[in-house]
Design an enzyme around this catalytic site. Structure first.
Site, PDB file in Angstrom:
ATOM      1  CE  LYS A  46      13.553 -54.963  13.981  1.00  0.00           C
ATOM      2  NZ  LYS A  46      13.695 -56.083  14.915  1.00  0.00           N
ATOM      3  CG  ASP A  72      16.715 -58.207  15.808  1.00  0.00           C
ATOM      4  OD1 ASP A  72      17.168 -57.483  16.713  1.00  0.00           O
ATOM      5  OD2 ASP A  72      15.775 -57.859  15.062  1.00  0.00           O
TER       6      ASP A  72
HETATM    7  P1  NAP Z   1       5.294 -58.476  14.298  1.00  0.00           P
HETATM    8  O1  NAP Z   1       6.147 -58.625  13.082  1.00  0.00           O
HETATM    9  O2  NAP Z   1       4.136 -57.533  14.279  1.00  0.00           O
HETATM   10  O3  NAP Z   1       4.765 -59.967  14.663  1.00  0.00           O
HETATM   11  C1  NAP Z   1       3.961 -60.178  15.800  1.00  0.00           C
HETATM   12  C2  NAP Z   1       3.427 -61.612  15.797  1.00  0.00           C
HETATM   13  O4  NAP Z   1       2.577 -61.718  16.957  1.00  0.00           O
HETATM   14  C3  NAP Z   1       2.542 -61.963  14.586  1.00  0.00           C
HETATM   15  O5  NAP Z   1       2.635 -63.346  14.349  1.00  0.00           O
HETATM   16  C4  NAP Z   1       1.147 -61.589  15.097  1.00  0.00           C
HETATM   17  O6  NAP Z   1       0.102 -62.319  14.476  1.00  0.00           O
HETATM   18  C5  NAP Z   1       1.246 -62.048  16.526  1.00  0.00           C
HETATM   19  N1  NAP Z   1       0.263 -61.365  17.360  1.00  0.00           N
HETATM   20  C6  NAP Z   1       0.023 -60.031  17.438  1.00  0.00           C
HETATM   21  N2  NAP Z   1      -0.977 -59.799  18.311  1.00  0.00           N
HETATM   22  C7  NAP Z   1      -1.391 -61.010  18.760  1.00  0.00           C
HETATM   23  C8  NAP Z   1      -2.420 -61.422  19.654  1.00  0.00           C
HETATM   24  N3  NAP Z   1      -3.205 -60.539  20.272  1.00  0.00           N
HETATM   25  N4  NAP Z   1      -2.572 -62.751  19.891  1.00  0.00           N
HETATM   26  C9  NAP Z   1      -1.776 -63.657  19.271  1.00  0.00           C
HETATM   27  N5  NAP Z   1      -0.788 -63.318  18.398  1.00  0.00           N
HETATM   28  C10 NAP Z   1      -0.612 -61.999  18.159  1.00  0.00           C
HETATM   29  O7  NAP Z   1       6.162 -58.022  15.561  1.00  0.00           O
HETATM   30  P2  NAP Z   1       7.702 -58.424  15.843  1.00  0.00           P
HETATM   31  O8  NAP Z   1       8.600 -57.429  15.243  1.00  0.00           O
HETATM   32  O9  NAP Z   1       7.878 -59.852  15.504  1.00  0.00           O
HETATM   33  O10 NAP Z   1       7.761 -58.205  17.436  1.00  0.00           O
HETATM   34  C11 NAP Z   1       7.169 -59.143  18.325  1.00  0.00           C
HETATM   35  C12 NAP Z   1       7.602 -58.838  19.754  1.00  0.00           C
HETATM   36  O11 NAP Z   1       9.010 -59.026  19.882  1.00  0.00           O
HETATM   37  C13 NAP Z   1       7.322 -57.397  20.189  1.00  0.00           C
HETATM   38  O12 NAP Z   1       6.854 -57.423  21.499  1.00  0.00           O
HETATM   39  C14 NAP Z   1       8.679 -56.738  20.121  1.00  0.00           C
HETATM   40  O13 NAP Z   1       8.787 -55.680  21.047  1.00  0.00           O
HETATM   41  C15 NAP Z   1       9.598 -57.898  20.512  1.00  0.00           C
HETATM   42  N6  NAP Z   1      10.987 -57.724  20.036  1.00  0.00           N
HETATM   43  C16 NAP Z   1      11.983 -57.667  20.966  1.00  0.00           C
HETATM   44  C17 NAP Z   1      13.313 -57.529  20.557  1.00  0.00           C
HETATM   45  C18 NAP Z   1      14.416 -57.469  21.594  1.00  0.00           C
HETATM   46  O14 NAP Z   1      15.537 -57.056  21.265  1.00  0.00           O
HETATM   47  N7  NAP Z   1      14.163 -57.898  22.805  1.00  0.00           N
HETATM   48  C19 NAP Z   1      13.637 -57.448  19.194  1.00  0.00           C
HETATM   49  C20 NAP Z   1      12.589 -57.530  18.264  1.00  0.00           C
HETATM   50  C21 NAP Z   1      11.261 -57.653  18.699  1.00  0.00           C
HETATM   51  P3  NAP Z   1      -0.758 -61.662  13.267  1.00  0.00           P
HETATM   52  O15 NAP Z   1       0.136 -61.775  12.065  1.00  0.00           O
HETATM   53  O16 NAP Z   1      -1.955 -62.523  13.191  1.00  0.00           O
HETATM   54  O17 NAP Z   1      -1.029 -60.235  13.651  1.00  0.00           O
END
Ligand code: NAP
Length: 259
Positions: free
Chosen positions: A47, A83
Site C-alpha cells: 500500500k 479505507d
Molecule cells: P500492518 O501494517 O502490518 O500493521 C499491523 C500492526 O499490528 C503493527 O502495529 C504490528 O506491530 C501489529 N502486530 C503485528 N503482529 C502483532 C502481534 N503478534 N502482537 C501485537 N501486535 C502485532 O498491517 P495492516 O495493514 O495495518 O493490517 C492490520 C489488520 O487489519 C490485518 O488483519 C488486516 O487484514 C486488517 N485490515 C482489514 C481491512 C478491511 O477492509 N476490513 C482493511 C485493511 C486491513 P509491529 O509493527 O510491531 O509488527
C-alpha cells in the site's frame, strides 16, 4: 463482490487476484496503464510501496500515506484510499456516527485509515496502543497534522499500561488493527483483564473479516461488536464507484461477501 456488482449492472468487466512480489510490483503497476484496465486495489504489503510508481495521489491517500485503490484514466494512474471512508461508512451504518473517544490497537497501515475515519466521526481523543510503544507514539505524532481536531496519543499495548486502561474505559469504539486473531496469527491483542476494562457502551470493531477471539470475548461481556466485513464492503463499493463512475450495488456486493 466486484464481479457480482459487474454482473448485476451488466458491465463487461472482471476483477481478479494478482499475487505480486515486491520485485514484480513496478511491472505490475505499469501494466495498469493499459486502456483495457480501469484500475486495481492494492493490499498488504504494497500500500505504501506503490506511492512512488503512480502519477498522482488524492488528498485521502496523501492524508493516510497509503494507496488502496488505483484508477487508470488514459494511462495516467491516480492512487486513492477508500479505507477510511469505508470504515466511517461501516460505523455510520450501525448508528455510531458521532464518536467521542476511541482506542486503536496496532500502529500499521490499517491504523492510519482508522485514525482518519474516527476523526471524521468527531473523535476528540484517539489513543493508539502498539506492542512497540514507540511506533504508536510516532504514528500519533505523524498523523497529528492530518487530524487537527483530535488529540492523538500513543502508548504500549501490554497489560499494565495505565494510559491504555484509562482510554479503554472512556472509549466509544475500540478498533483492532493488528492481525492478532487471524488463522495464521491466533490470539487476542488484549488480555482478559484489559477486555474487562472496556467501557460498557463501547463497540469493539475487529478489522479482521472473520469472527475473532477478541470479538468472542467482547460478546461474552455483552459489548457490541463488528468484524471487518462491513469495512471491506464499503471500501470496495467506494473503489467500484471510482473505477466505473456508477453507484455501487451495495446489496448485491454485501450478499456476495456474505456468501
Ligand atoms: P500492518 O501494517 O502490518 O500493521 C499491523 C500492526 O499490528 C503493527 O502495529 C504490528 O506491530 C501489529 N502486530 C503485528 N503482529 C502483532 C502481534 N503478534 N502482537 C501485537 N501486535 C502485532 O498491517 P495492516 O495493514 O495495518 O493490517 C492490520 C489488520 O487489519 C490485518 O488483519 C488486516 O487484514 C486488517 N485490515 C482489514 C481491512 C478491511 O477492509 N476490513 C482493511 C485493511 C486491513 P509491529 O509493527 O510491531 O509488527
Amino acid at each position: 463482490m466486484h464481479n457480482a456488482a459487474f454482473a448485476a449492472l451488466h458491465i463487461d468487466a472482471s476483477y481478479a487476484l494478482w499475487p505480486t512480489t515486491l520485485a514484480a510490483l513496478p511491472a505490475r503497476v505499469a501494466s495498469l496503464r493499459d486502456p483495457a484496465i480501469w484500475g486495481a486495489n492494492v493490499t498488504i504489503p504494497h500500500k505504501r510501496a506503490v506511492l512512488s510508481l503512480i502519477d498522482a495521489i488524492t488528498p485521502a491517500a496523501a492524508q493516510i500515506g497509503a494507496v488502496n485503490t488505483i484508477i487508470n484514466r488514459s494511462g495516467i494512474l491516480t492512487g486513492d484510499n477508500t479505507d477510511a471512508d469505508g470504515l466511517a461508512a461501516a460505523l455510520r451504518e450501525v448508528g455510531r456516527d458521532h464518536i467521542h473517544a476511541a482506542v486503536i490497537l496496532g500502529a500499521g497501515g490499517a491504523a492510519r485509515g482508522a485514525i482518519i475515519a474516527l476523526a471524521q466521526l468527531g473523535a476528540r481523543d484517539i489513543h493508539i496502543a502498539a506492542r512497540r510503544a514507540e511506533m504508536a507514539a510516532a504514528l500519533a505524532n505523524e498523523m497529528a497534522e492530518a487530524v487537527t481536531d483530535s488529540r492523538l496519543t500513543g502508548g504500549a499495548l501490554a497489560e499494565g499500561a495505565s494510559d491504555l486502561a484509562l482510554a479503554l474505559g472512556q472509549a466509544d469504539v475500540v478498533v483492532n488493527a493488528t492481525p492478532l486473531g487471524m488463522a495464521q496469527t491466533p490470539g487476542l491483542p488484549l488480555s482478559t483483564a484489559q477486555v474487562a476494562e472496556i467501557a460498557a457502551a463501547a463497540l469493539v470493531l475487529d478489522l479482521i473479516t472473520a469472527p475473532t477471539p477478541l470479538l468472542t470475548a467482547a460478546q461474552a461481556r455483552g459489548l457490541a461488536t463488528m468484524n471487518g466485513l462491513p469495512m471491506l464492503l464499503h471500501q470496495g463499493a467506494l473503489a467500484f464507484t471510482r473505477w466505473t463512475g456508477l453507484e455501487a450495488p451495495l446489496a448485491v456486493m454485501r450478499a456476495a461477501l456474505d456468501a
